[in-house]
Design an enzyme around this catalytic site. Structure first.
Site, short mmCIF file in Angstrom:
data_model
loop_
_atom_site.label_atom_id
_atom_site.label_comp_id
_atom_site.label_asym_id
_atom_site.label_seq_id
_atom_site.Cartn_x
_atom_site.Cartn_y
_atom_site.Cartn_z
N HIS A 54 -1.10 -2.52 -7.22
CA HIS A 54 -1.85 -2.16 -6.01
C HIS A 54 -3.36 -2.26 -6.26
O HIS A 54 -3.93 -1.44 -6.98
CB HIS A 54 -1.45 -0.74 -5.58
CG HIS A 54 -2.03 -0.33 -4.28
ND1 HIS A 54 -2.33 0.97 -3.97
CD2 HIS A 54 -2.37 -1.04 -3.17
CE1 HIS A 54 -2.82 1.04 -2.75
NE2 HIS A 54 -2.86 -0.18 -2.25
N GLU B 268 -3.38 0.26 -9.35
CA GLU B 268 -2.28 1.20 -9.58
C GLU B 268 -1.08 0.36 -9.99
O GLU B 268 -0.68 -0.56 -9.27
CB GLU B 268 -1.93 1.97 -8.30
CG GLU B 268 -2.86 3.12 -7.99
CD GLU B 268 -2.47 3.82 -6.68
OE1 GLU B 268 -2.60 5.04 -6.61
OE2 GLU B 268 -2.08 3.14 -5.71
N ASN C 246 -3.63 6.38 -2.05
CA ASN C 246 -3.45 6.45 -0.59
C ASN C 246 -2.90 7.80 -0.11
O ASN C 246 -3.16 8.20 1.02
CB ASN C 246 -2.56 5.30 -0.11
CG ASN C 246 -3.34 3.99 -0.05
OD1 ASN C 246 -4.57 4.00 -0.06
ND2 ASN C 246 -2.64 2.88 0.02
N SER D 34 0.83 -1.21 0.00
CA SER D 34 0.00 0.00 0.00
C SER D 34 0.86 1.25 0.00
O SER D 34 0.38 2.33 -0.34
CB SER D 34 -0.91 0.01 1.22
OG SER D 34 -0.14 -0.03 2.39
#
Ligand code: 3HC
Length: 279
Positions: free
Chosen positions: A137, A149, A187, A116
């Site tokens: 991701h 991602e 994130n 992450s």
């Protein structure tokens, strides 16, 4: 093409489900029989829900499940063309794992991490194939969320990026290309927003329900930030805030003390049945 997935938690099992549903053969690696059983249970329940909603038949479910194999030894992943790692967010464990994988998989196999927020470049350097190491991701719940991602470490090659992009198309995911940076894109935006929501709660400005309602109805989010934090895991949210804070050295990423307190108190969200809400 054979896919290896390492990790049987929410993300590992979700990623494995995505691939078997799209017709790929998957070997799911876990650290114990009971962890593997938990991972398979998550997939089984998700597929059951689809059968109940008549999105797939019982026969479809059986056929999908036939495509997953499990193993306790990573040696059994040696025939895989791509291995996706989804273990705990610990850079040393990941580096150790990638070093071992590098020694056992085929020369042209791709090694992907679902991290992450950790550095793809650092993980890649534990192998002799940094050009074939990449970030893939996925988002929770992986079988539902459309995005992957694709994160390029400093040495990830264009060929690897293109291959992974092609795989994303094959599994009906949309991708965005991201150059490695703390928190990547999603994130870096999402987690500070959740931290801010926790600050609003901590300051007594609004209740948990009011904050979530405000963001659902006022900003069109499918879930409020606090219920989302409970879904992601409050420990994971804290971990990502700490990485952003440390890497950028900017206090705008300081984790809120209420988040720290909740994690210390094991109020981690859905996985401990207690967080900003009770489950
Ligand atoms: N696993 C698998 N499938 C699930 C699921 C789960 N945990 N939860 C819901 N679903 C499925 C349902 O079965 C349903 O499927 P269908 O469309 O085929 O019938 C579909 O998702 C929609 O579910 P519901 O109708 O029950 O509920 P919602 O419409 O509210 O959708 C949601 C649920 C998809 C979770 C939606 O609320 C949402 O998009 N929330 C935001 C999630 C999000 O932001 N995730 C990203 C987190 S950040 C992250 O993962 C990065 C990491 O690094 C921290």
């Amino acid at each position: 093409m054979k896919i290896g997935v390492i990790g049987t938690g929410t993300m590992g099992s979700g990623i494995a489900q995505v691939f078997i549903e799209r017709g790929y053969d998957v070997i799911l690696n876990g650290i114990s029989e009971s962890e593997i059983k938990n991972g398979l249970n998550i997939i089984d329940k998700n597929l059951d829900r689809k059968v109940k909603k008549e999105k797939i038949t019982l026969k479809d479910k059986e056929d999908i499940l036939k495509r997953i194999d499990t193993c306790l030894e990573i040696n059994e992943l040696k025939e895989c063309d791509i291995v996706i790692e989804a273990i705990v967010e610990n850079i040393e464990l990941k580096k150790e794992l990638f070093k071992k994988l590098d020694e056992i998989v085929k020369e042209d196999a791709i090694l992907a991490t679902n991290t992450s927020s950790l550095s793809i470049t650092e993980i890649a350097l534990s192998t002799k194939r940094p050009d074939k190491v990449i970030g893939m991701h996925f988002f929770n719940p992986a079988p539902v969320m459309k995005l992957v991602e694709i994160i390029q470490g400093i040495a990830s090659s264009k060929e690897t990026v293109d291959k992974v992009n092609e795989i994303c198309i094959q599994i009906s995911k949309d991708s965005v290309m991201v150059k490695e940076a703390p928190g990547f894109v999603v994130n870096r935006i999402l987690i500070p927003m959740i931290n801010e929501a926790i600050g609003i709660l901590g300051d007594g400005i609004a209740t948990n329900e009011e904050i979530d309602k405000a963001m659902k109805l006022g900003a069109g989010h499918p879930m409020g930030p606090l219920e989302l934090s409970d879904l992601i895991g409050n420990d994971v949210v804290l971990f990502i805030m700490e990485i952003l804070h440390e890497e950028f050295g900017d206090d705008k990423y300081r984790p809120h003390t209420l988040l720290k307190k909740m994690v210390r108190g094991n109020l981690l969200g859905r996985k401990t049945k207690n967080g900003f809400y009770k489950y």
